[in-house]
Design a protein around this motif. Sequence first.
Motif, PDB file in Angstrom:
ATOM      1  N   ASP A   1       0.849  -1.192   0.000  1.00 43.99           N
ATOM      2  CA  ASP A   1       0.000   0.000   0.000  1.00 43.99           C
ATOM      3  C   ASP A   1       0.886   1.244   0.000  1.00 43.99           C
ATOM      4  O   ASP A   1       1.398   1.655   1.043  1.00 43.99           O
ATOM      5  CB  ASP A   1      -0.908  -0.022   1.233  1.00 43.99           C
ATOM      6  N   PHE A   2       1.091   1.817  -1.186  1.00 48.52           N
ATOM      7  CA  PHE A   2       1.944   2.997  -1.296  1.00 48.52           C
ATOM      8  C   PHE A   2       1.346   4.200  -0.572  1.00 48.52           C
ATOM      9  O   PHE A   2       2.080   5.076  -0.123  1.00 48.52           O
ATOM     10  CB  PHE A   2       2.217   3.335  -2.762  1.00 48.52           C
TER      11      PHE A   2
ATOM     12  N   LEU B   1      12.770   1.685  -1.061  1.00 48.23           N
ATOM     13  CA  LEU B   1      11.658   2.431  -1.629  1.00 48.23           C
ATOM     14  C   LEU B   1      12.223   3.468  -2.596  1.00 48.23           C
ATOM     15  O   LEU B   1      13.141   4.209  -2.236  1.00 48.23           O
ATOM     16  CB  LEU B   1      10.859   3.121  -0.521  1.00 48.23           C
ATOM     17  N   ALA B   2      11.669   3.499  -3.797  1.00 48.15           N
ATOM     18  CA  ALA B   2      12.078   4.490  -4.800  1.00 48.15           C
ATOM     19  C   ALA B   2      10.814   5.061  -5.427  1.00 48.15           C
ATOM     20  O   ALA B   2       9.871   4.319  -5.705  1.00 48.15           O
ATOM     21  CB  ALA B   2      12.951   3.840  -5.858  1.00 48.15           C
ATOM     22  N   CYS B   3      10.799   6.372  -5.624  1.00 52.96           N
ATOM     23  CA  CYS B   3       9.600   7.032  -6.151  1.00 52.96           C
ATOM     24  C   CYS B   3       9.975   8.230  -7.004  1.00 52.96           C
ATOM     25  O   CYS B   3      11.032   8.842  -6.800  1.00 52.96           O
ATOM     26  CB  CYS B   3       8.709   7.527  -5.018  1.00 52.96           C
ATOM     27  N   SER B   4       9.074   8.573  -7.897  1.00 53.13           N
ATOM     28  CA  SER B   4       9.205   9.835  -8.611  1.00 53.13           C
ATOM     29  C   SER B   4       8.964  10.962  -7.624  1.00 53.13           C
ATOM     30  O   SER B   4       8.281  10.786  -6.606  1.00 53.13           O
ATOM     31  CB  SER B   4       8.199   9.906  -9.765  1.00 53.13           C
ATOM     32  N   GLU B   5       9.511  12.113  -7.940  1.00 51.97           N
ATOM     33  CA  GLU B   5       9.435  13.286  -7.061  1.00 51.97           C
ATOM     34  C   GLU B   5       8.005  13.551  -6.596  1.00 51.97           C
ATOM     35  O   GLU B   5       7.075  13.598  -7.391  1.00 51.97           O
ATOM     36  CB  GLU B   5       9.967  14.517  -7.802  1.00 51.97           C
ATOM     37  N   GLY B   6       7.833  13.677  -5.274  1.00 54.45           N
ATOM     38  CA  GLY B   6       6.552  14.041  -4.690  1.00 54.45           C
ATOM     39  C   GLY B   6       5.592  12.899  -4.426  1.00 54.45           C
ATOM     40  O   GLY B   6       4.526  13.112  -3.855  1.00 54.45           O
ATOM     41  N   LEU B   7       5.941  11.678  -4.793  1.00 53.86           N
ATOM     42  CA  LEU B   7       5.009  10.560  -4.599  1.00 53.86           C
ATOM     43  C   LEU B   7       5.199   9.819  -3.280  1.00 53.86           C
ATOM     44  O   LEU B   7       4.264   9.175  -2.811  1.00 53.86           O
ATOM     45  CB  LEU B   7       5.101   9.572  -5.765  1.00 53.86           C
ATOM     46  N   CYS B   8       6.377   9.868  -2.710  1.00 54.00           N
ATOM     47  CA  CYS B   8       6.645   9.136  -1.463  1.00 54.00           C
ATOM     48  C   CYS B   8       7.497   9.994  -0.542  1.00 54.00           C
ATOM     49  O   CYS B   8       8.372  10.724  -0.992  1.00 54.00           O
ATOM     50  CB  CYS B   8       7.440   7.857  -1.736  1.00 54.00           C
TER      51      CYS B   8
ATOM     52  N   ILE C   1      13.068   8.243  -8.779  1.00 50.97           N
ATOM     53  CA  ILE C   1      12.870   7.720 -10.132  1.00 50.97           C
ATOM     54  C   ILE C   1      12.368   8.897 -10.980  1.00 50.97           C
ATOM     55  O   ILE C   1      11.503   9.644 -10.527  1.00 50.97           O
ATOM     56  CB  ILE C   1      11.806   6.601 -10.146  1.00 50.97           C
ATOM     57  N   PRO C   2      12.857   9.059 -12.190  1.00 48.70           N
ATOM     58  CA  PRO C   2      12.335  10.156 -13.019  1.00 48.70           C
ATOM     59  C   PRO C   2      10.879   9.911 -13.405  1.00 48.70           C
ATOM     60  O   PRO C   2      10.392   8.780 -13.338  1.00 48.70           O
ATOM     61  CB  PRO C   2      13.237  10.140 -14.253  1.00 48.70           C
ATOM     62  N   ALA C   3      10.200  10.959 -13.809  1.00 46.46           N
ATOM     63  CA  ALA C   3       8.838  10.826 -14.351  1.00 46.46           C
ATOM     64  C   ALA C   3       8.961  10.513 -15.845  1.00 46.46           C
ATOM     65  O   ALA C   3       9.988  10.783 -16.469  1.00 46.46           O
ATOM     66  CB  ALA C   3       8.061  12.114 -14.124  1.00 46.46           C
ATOM     67  N   PHE C   4       7.889   9.951 -16.406  1.00 47.79           N
ATOM     68  CA  PHE C   4       7.906   9.492 -17.795  1.00 47.79           C
ATOM     69  C   PHE C   4       6.753  10.113 -18.578  1.00 47.79           C
ATOM     70  O   PHE C   4       5.732  10.484 -18.007  1.00 47.79           O
ATOM     71  CB  PHE C   4       7.814   7.957 -17.838  1.00 47.79           C
ATOM     72  N   GLU C   5       6.924  10.179 -19.884  1.00 46.36           N
ATOM     73  CA  GLU C   5       5.909  10.761 -20.766  1.00 46.36           C
ATOM     74  C   GLU C   5       4.801   9.762 -21.102  1.00 46.36           C
ATOM     75  O   GLU C   5       3.704  10.162 -21.460  1.00 46.36           O
ATOM     76  CB  GLU C   5       6.555  11.275 -22.060  1.00 46.36           C
TER      77      GLU C   5
ATOM     78  N   VAL D   1       6.347   7.046 -10.891  1.00 41.50           N
ATOM     79  CA  VAL D   1       6.487   5.628 -10.548  1.00 41.50           C
ATOM     80  C   VAL D   1       6.871   5.485  -9.082  1.00 41.50           C
ATOM     81  O   VAL D   1       7.633   6.290  -8.544  1.00 41.50           O
ATOM     82  CB  VAL D   1       7.567   4.959 -11.433  1.00 41.50           C
ATOM     83  N   MET D   2       6.329   4.438  -8.464  1.00 42.83           N
ATOM     84  CA  MET D   2       6.686   4.062  -7.101  1.00 42.83           C
ATOM     85  C   MET D   2       7.114   2.595  -7.132  1.00 42.83           C
ATOM     86  O   MET D   2       6.475   1.782  -7.806  1.00 42.83           O
ATOM     87  CB  MET D   2       5.492   4.232  -6.164  1.00 42.83           C
ATOM     88  N   ALA D   3       8.179   2.273  -6.423  1.00 46.88           N
ATOM     89  CA  ALA D   3       8.684   0.897  -6.389  1.00 46.88           C
ATOM     90  C   ALA D   3       9.122   0.571  -4.968  1.00 46.88           C
ATOM     91  O   ALA D   3       9.822   1.359  -4.331  1.00 46.88           O
ATOM     92  CB  ALA D   3       9.853   0.740  -7.351  1.00 46.88           C
ATOM     93  N   TYR D   4       8.686  -0.578  -4.494  1.00 47.39           N
ATOM     94  CA  TYR D   4       9.055  -1.024  -3.155  1.00 47.39           C
ATOM     95  C   TYR D   4       9.514  -2.477  -3.235  1.00 47.39           C
ATOM     96  O   TYR D   4       8.797  -3.332  -3.772  1.00 47.39           O
ATOM     97  CB  TYR D   4       7.869  -0.904  -2.199  1.00 47.39           C
ATOM     98  N   ALA D   5      10.700  -2.745  -2.737  1.00 44.16           N
ATOM     99  CA  ALA D   5      11.246  -4.102  -2.709  1.00 44.16           C
ATOM    100  C   ALA D   5      11.526  -4.463  -1.265  1.00 44.16           C
ATOM    101  O   ALA D   5      12.097  -3.670  -0.516  1.00 44.16           O
ATOM    102  CB  ALA D   5      12.526  -4.170  -3.536  1.00 44.16           C
ATOM    103  N   ARG D   6      11.098  -5.669  -0.874  1.00 44.40           N
ATOM    104  CA  ARG D   6      11.277  -6.068   0.527  1.00 44.40           C
ATOM    105  C   ARG D   6      11.624  -7.549   0.632  1.00 44.40           C
ATOM    106  O   ARG D   6      11.142  -8.378  -0.144  1.00 44.40           O
ATOM    107  CB  ARG D   6      10.018  -5.773   1.327  1.00 44.40           C
ATOM    108  N   ALA D   7      12.464  -7.832   1.606  1.00 44.51           N
ATOM    109  CA  ALA D   7      12.821  -9.212   1.915  1.00 44.51           C
ATOM    110  C   ALA D   7      11.779  -9.785   2.858  1.00 44.51           C
ATOM    111  O   ALA D   7      11.140  -9.060   3.617  1.00 44.51           O
ATOM    112  CB  ALA D   7      14.203  -9.266   2.566  1.00 44.51           C
ATOM    113  N   HIS D   8      11.614 -11.098   2.826  1.00 35.76           N
ATOM    114  CA  HIS D   8      10.661 -11.742   3.728  1.00 35.76           C
ATOM    115  C   HIS D   8      11.344 -12.519   4.838  1.00 35.76           C
ATOM    116  O   HIS D   8      10.684 -12.972   5.761  1.00 35.76           O
ATOM    117  CB  HIS D   8       9.726 -12.655   2.940  1.00 35.76           C
ATOM    118  N   LEU D   9      12.638 -12.661   4.737  1.00 33.10           N
ATOM    119  CA  LEU D   9      13.383 -13.385   5.764  1.00 33.10           C
ATOM    120  C   LEU D   9      14.551 -12.527   6.230  1.00 33.10           C
ATOM    121  O   LEU D   9      15.156 -11.821   5.436  1.00 33.10           O
ATOM    122  CB  LEU D   9      13.921 -14.706   5.208  1.00 33.10           C
ATOM    123  N   GLY D  10      14.859 -12.598   7.482  1.00 33.19           N
ATOM    124  CA  GLY D  10      16.026 -11.909   8.015  1.00 33.19           C
ATOM    125  C   GLY D  10      15.771 -10.448   8.335  1.00 33.19           C
ATOM    126  O   GLY D  10      14.694  -9.911   8.100  1.00 33.19           O
TER     127      GLY D  10
END
Length: 164
Positions: free
Chosen positions: A43-44, A57-64, A71-75, A137-146
């Motif tokens: 849930d971003f 967590l990586a996001c375009s400016e102003g999203l997170c 991350i840059p915005a795209f056309e 764009v918003m991107a979230y990567a997470r580990a489930h162990l450790g």
Amino acid sequence: MLKTTLLSLLAVVAIALLLFVVVIGRERTWEIVAGKPDRGSYDFAEARRSPTSNDALACSEGLCAEADFTIPAFEDAPEAVIERFAQRLLTIDPLARRLDDRDDPSRARFVTYSPVMRFPDTIDLAAQKLPDGRTGVMAYARAHLGKDDLGKNRERLEALFAGS
């Protein structure tokens, strides 16, 4: 005598565990131990981060708030942006598999695994129109162990968006 018996027992247990992992497979073994790697969509809007250092967590400016990098915005339209990065992820990471049902073309969710031990991680991608008409764009990567992924999830996201 007792020490030799204990060492022998430990060796038998270690061999049995190794055979279990070999027969069942590394990915399936972690699923049995820790549950399915698909924990549902991230849930971003809530943007709850892991309390340990095993996410990115990586996001375009102003999203997170508190993104690890921007991350840059795209056309292109959100759907096209997600499809492009979904295909790129599958190309650069041979262990990645798409999990979502594609009902929302502006989102995608993947599971991927570490190369040797096959520790499961998930990657969520979402795109939305920005006020200026471009797509963020918003991107979230997470580990489930450790508790520490040694920066691997950030590396994955940086590789995904490199040269964007």
